[in-house]
Write a protein that holds these residues in place. Structure first.
Motif, PDB file in Angstrom:
ATOM      1  N   LYS A 138       2.471  26.455  -2.659  1.00 10.77           N
ATOM      2  CA  LYS A 138       2.401  25.218  -3.344  1.00 10.77           C
ATOM      3  C   LYS A 138       1.772  24.128  -2.382  1.00 10.77           C
ATOM      4  N   ILE A 139       2.418  24.090  -1.150  1.00 10.83           N
ATOM      5  CA  ILE A 139       1.902  23.049  -0.041  1.00 10.83           C
ATOM      6  C   ILE A 139       0.666  23.192   0.081  1.00 10.83           C
ATOM      7  N   GLU A 140       0.135  24.429   0.412  1.00  8.35           N
ATOM      8  CA  GLU A 140      -1.417  24.763   0.776  1.00  8.35           C
ATOM      9  C   GLU A 140      -2.327  24.063  -0.353  1.00  8.35           C
ATOM     10  N   GLN A 141      -1.722  24.363  -1.582  1.00  6.96           N
ATOM     11  CA  GLN A 141      -2.654  23.586  -2.684  1.00  6.96           C
ATOM     12  C   GLN A 141      -2.604  22.234  -2.894  1.00  6.96           C
ATOM     13  N   LEU A 142      -1.638  21.684  -2.325  1.00  7.50           N
ATOM     14  CA  LEU A 142      -1.414  20.044  -2.597  1.00  7.50           C
ATOM     15  C   LEU A 142      -2.044  19.347  -1.371  1.00  7.50           C
ATOM     16  N   ILE A 183      -5.791   7.108  -1.388  1.00 10.83           N
ATOM     17  CA  ILE A 183      -4.709   6.475  -0.669  1.00 10.83           C
ATOM     18  C   ILE A 183      -5.474   5.826   0.223  1.00 10.83           C
ATOM     19  N   ASP A 184      -4.723   4.645   0.316  1.00 13.65           N
ATOM     20  CA  ASP A 184      -5.136   3.664   1.456  1.00 13.65           C
ATOM     21  C   ASP A 184      -5.041   3.985   2.666  1.00 13.65           C
ATOM     22  N   GLN A 185      -6.069   3.546   3.603  1.00 16.80           N
ATOM     23  CA  GLN A 185      -6.117   3.978   4.984  1.00 16.80           C
ATOM     24  C   GLN A 185      -5.061   3.822   5.886  1.00 16.80           C
ATOM     25  N   ALA A 186      -4.254   2.699   5.434  1.00 10.58           N
ATOM     26  CA  ALA A 186      -3.269   2.176   6.001  1.00 10.58           C
ATOM     27  C   ALA A 186      -2.189   3.185   6.119  1.00 10.58           C
ATOM     28  N   VAL A 187      -2.123   4.082   5.002  1.00 17.69           N
ATOM     29  CA  VAL A 187      -0.807   4.805   4.670  1.00 17.69           C
ATOM     30  C   VAL A 187      -1.054   6.172   5.156  1.00 17.69           C
ATOM     31  N   ALA A 204       0.940  -1.279  -0.015  1.00 17.03           N
ATOM     32  CA  ALA A 204       0.033  -0.086  -0.170  1.00 17.03           C
ATOM     33  C   ALA A 204       0.823   1.103  -0.016  1.00 17.03           C
ATOM     34  N   LEU A 205       2.062   1.347   0.646  1.00 14.31           N
ATOM     35  CA  LEU A 205       2.917   2.489   0.708  1.00 14.31           C
ATOM     36  C   LEU A 205       3.295   2.548  -0.525  1.00 14.31           C
ATOM     37  N   ASN A 206       3.815   1.443  -1.474  1.00 16.29           N
ATOM     38  CA  ASN A 206       4.452   1.878  -2.681  1.00 16.29           C
ATOM     39  C   ASN A 206       3.565   2.332  -3.762  1.00 16.29           C
ATOM     40  N   GLN A 207       2.171   1.674  -3.563  1.00 18.53           N
ATOM     41  CA  GLN A 207       1.129   2.321  -4.446  1.00 18.53           C
ATOM     42  C   GLN A 207       0.755   3.909  -4.192  1.00 18.53           C
ATOM     43  N   ALA A 208       0.888   4.073  -2.895  1.00 19.62           N
ATOM     44  CA  ALA A 208       0.604   5.579  -2.689  1.00 19.62           C
ATOM     45  C   ALA A 208       1.676   6.408  -3.112  1.00 19.62           C
ATOM     46  N   ALA A 209       3.026   6.029  -3.087  1.00 16.60           N
ATOM     47  CA  ALA A 209       4.043   6.697  -3.362  1.00 16.60           C
ATOM     48  C   ALA A 209       4.035   7.003  -4.892  1.00 16.60           C
ATOM     49  N   ASP A 210       3.658   6.130  -5.908  1.00 15.29           N
ATOM     50  CA  ASP A 210       3.429   6.208  -7.231  1.00 15.29           C
ATOM     51  C   ASP A 210       2.401   6.959  -7.405  1.00 15.29           C
ATOM     52  N   LEU A 211       1.306   7.022  -6.739  1.00 19.50           N
ATOM     53  CA  LEU A 211       0.249   8.168  -6.921  1.00 19.50           C
ATOM     54  C   LEU A 211       0.645   9.335  -6.621  1.00 19.50           C
ATOM     55  N   VAL A 212       1.228   9.845  -5.599  1.00 17.75           N
ATOM     56  CA  VAL A 212       1.760  11.198  -5.183  1.00 17.75           C
ATOM     57  C   VAL A 212       2.869  11.681  -6.048  1.00 17.75           C
ATOM     58  N   ALA A 213       3.768  10.789  -6.595  1.00 13.83           N
ATOM     59  CA  ALA A 213       5.046  10.961  -7.488  1.00 13.83           C
ATOM     60  C   ALA A 213       4.394  11.435  -8.773  1.00 13.83           C
ATOM     61  N   ALA A 214       3.436  10.582  -9.459  1.00 16.40           N
ATOM     62  CA  ALA A 214       2.776  10.721 -10.513  1.00 16.40           C
ATOM     63  C   ALA A 214       2.134  12.323 -10.580  1.00 16.40           C
ATOM     64  N   HIS A 215       1.429  12.687  -9.450  1.00 18.59           N
ATOM     65  CA  HIS A 215       0.778  14.110  -9.336  1.00 18.59           C
ATOM     66  C   HIS A 215       1.781  15.100  -9.346  1.00 18.59           C
ATOM     67  N   LEU A 216       2.953  14.933  -8.558  1.00 17.28           N
ATOM     68  CA  LEU A 216       3.725  16.118  -8.668  1.00 17.28           C
ATOM     69  C   LEU A 216       4.573  16.034  -9.958  1.00 17.28           C
ATOM     70  N   ALA A 217       4.907  14.962 -10.698  1.00 14.38           N
ATOM     71  CA  ALA A 217       5.351  14.949 -11.995  1.00 14.38           C
ATOM     72  C   ALA A 217       4.608  15.749 -12.900  1.00 14.38           C
ATOM     73  N   LYS A 218       3.331  15.969 -12.746  1.00 14.80           N
ATOM     74  CA  LYS A 218       2.448  16.615 -13.832  1.00 14.80           C
ATOM     75  C   LYS A 218       2.498  18.204 -13.404  1.00 14.80           C
ATOM     76  N   ASP A 219       3.013  18.548 -12.367  1.00 11.82           N
ATOM     77  CA  ASP A 219       2.926  19.968 -12.048  1.00 11.82           C
ATOM     78  C   ASP A 219       4.083  20.621 -12.706  1.00 11.82           C
ATOM     79  N   ARG A 220       3.934  21.527 -13.442  1.00 13.35           N
ATOM     80  CA  ARG A 220       5.000  22.257 -14.357  1.00 13.35           C
ATOM     81  C   ARG A 220       5.803  23.213 -13.312  1.00 13.35           C
ATOM     82  N   TRP A 259      -5.799  18.195  -2.116  1.00 15.59           N
ATOM     83  CA  TRP A 259      -5.637  16.889  -2.913  1.00 15.59           C
ATOM     84  C   TRP A 259      -5.310  15.588  -2.244  1.00 15.59           C
ATOM     85  N   LEU A 260      -4.382  15.884  -1.644  1.00 17.98           N
ATOM     86  CA  LEU A 260      -3.980  14.593  -0.758  1.00 17.98           C
ATOM     87  C   LEU A 260      -5.012  14.169   0.132  1.00 17.98           C
TER      88      LEU A 260
END
Length: 454
Positions: free
Chosen positions: A303-307, A316-320, A158-174, A310-311
């Protein structure tokens, strides 16, 4: 007096509302023109030291000739991450420290440290087969990159899946760049399991199978030897030549049994898996730290306040669990510390003033300077933003406000104490207030000027 007091109160609330409703760029410490910068060279693969040096030299060659640079210090080789905010990124094979000329010399060339750092970043952005990260120095306590999202859980999947999700979202931010996380880089790790049933048919034990496989890896220990000029013993190991030490050799490698030579692949099962070079925990839970820098002109705190929204809504799994670390976490802790420091200072001032004046009203009037001075600070910061300092430093502003409390309260003590002395001398309240203000104006003004200059 009533209208004056009411007008002052309206002005105070207006300034506070103006400050609270305006977006501000905040920094944990303060930024300064850099005197040097560091270039991290990243590449994947089982590279030899010579290959790592060759890749690092490619980057170094591109940096030669930049105006304002005094020297380079280059180190090639693998770097291990210690998990700290300023540790080397994953897959780092080389680091180049670029030292700039002295400040006065840079001024003669019409360059700032930031200009040189931007030129360094521009020259190393398009090198094929490598990723290059330029990282400037940090003033004050190291906090790492601008945006840091820490994910933690007891469930690695679950941790790895959540990390992929967050990393993909940040990668799309120019508005973000130099994205990385502390997970192991993609790679294959072969897990070899001995088939005990097959080994039993030929009378082979697990130790013999393991020693045979070592011919393809680090070698089989045959003995030890200590030269006359050495204090420690040296291992004597036997292994195949370099061109024969590979995964394909497992199919050709044979071991001797009572029934004759048998391929070692008959006794083992090979299972490819994701390689794991390190596992990091914090407070007993596995963690993944995803971090990125904000481009110039973008406030990291905004930028943190914008994120955050979304988070909170992301699948994201409740275990994370997640939280922002780095400058955001340190800034919040510093703000809490300053609030406690302010409360403690005010309490001690209250006790001392109450003992001196024996009047709650006198104490209230004296400590009202704290509120007014803080509002003055907010007004000064609000007017100054976009000028000399386009941001707010949490450490510097908090330290300045706490130090200011003692100065302005001291001024008010001088004023209020004179007022009470005149009252005891028989003057009316209005007359005592006017005389106290007139008599103490000069010492208050002089101590204020001396404090500012000091």
């Amino acid at each position: 007096p009533t209208r004056t007091l009411a007008g002052g109160a309206v002005l105070v609330f207006a300034i506070v509302f103006w400050f609270a409703s305006s977006p501000h760029k905040t920094e944990f410490f303060f930024t300064d023109d850099p005197e040097f910068t560091q270039v991290f060279v990243k590449a994947r693969g089982n590279l030899s030291p010579e290959a790592q040096d060759a890749l690092t030299r490619q980057v170094e060659t591109r940096l030669v000739g930049i105006k304002g640079v005094e020297s380079f210090y280059v180190r090639a080789g693998g770097f291990s991450s210690n998990g700290g905010p300023n540790s080397a990124p994953n897959d780092t094979v080389g680091r180049i420290r670029v030292d700039f000329l002295d400040y006065e010399e840079r001024l003669k060339l019409g360059l700032s440290g930031k200009d040189i750092e931007d030129e360094v970043r521009k020259r190393v952005t398009d090198i094929p087969g490598m990723q290059v990260e330029v990282r400037g120095p940090e003033n004050g306590p190291p906090v790492g990159k601008d945006i840091q999202v820490q994910l933690s859980s007891h469930d690695p999947a679950a941790l790895n899946q959540a990390a992929d999700l967050v990393a993909a979202h940040l990668a799309k931010d120019r508005q973000l760049f130099e994205l990385e996380d502390n997970r192991t880089s993609p790679g294959i790790e072969w897990n070899l399991a001995v088939d005990r049933e097959a080994a039993g048919r030929y009378g082979v034990d697990v130790l013999s199978v393991g020693q045979t496989i070592q011919f393809l890896t680090g070698g089989v220990l045959m003995g030890r030897f200590r030269p006359d000029d050495a204090e420690d013993e040296l291992d004597i190991r036997v292994r195949f030549p370099a061109d024969a030490r590979n995964v394909a050799a497992l199919e050709q490698l044979k071991m001797t049994t009572a029934s004759g030579p048998v391929p070692v692949s008959y006794f083992i099962k090979r299972v490819p898996a994701q390689q794991v070079t390190q596992i990091q925990r914090r407070d007993g839970q596995r963690l993944v730290l995803i971090q990125a820098n904000a481009v110039d002109g973008v406030a990291a705190n905004q930028k943190i306040e914008q994120l955050k929204p979304w988070l909170e809504k992301a699948p994201i799994d409740q275990a994370v669990t997640w939280k922002f670390t780095g400058a955001d976490e340190e800034g919040q802790e510093a703000a809490v510390f300053f609030m406690v420091a302010m409360a403690a200072s005010l309490f001690m001032m209250f006790v001392i003033l109450l003992w001196q004046f024996n009047s709650f009203y006198g104490v209230f009037v004296t400590l009202s300077a704290v509120i007014l001075s803080t509002v003055g600070v907010l007004l000064g910061v609000q007017v100054n933003l976009g000028g000399t300092f386009p941001y707010i430093s949490v450490i510097m502003l908090g330290t300045g406000v706490v130090a200011l409390f003692g100065v302005v309260v001291g001024h008010n003590i001088v004023l209020v104490d004179t007022f009470y002395h005149l009252r005891h001398a028989g003057y009316a309240a209005d007359d005592a207030a006017i005389r106290a203000a007139a008599q103490r104006f000069r010492p208050v003004l002089l101590t204020t000027l001396v404090t500012v200059v000091g």
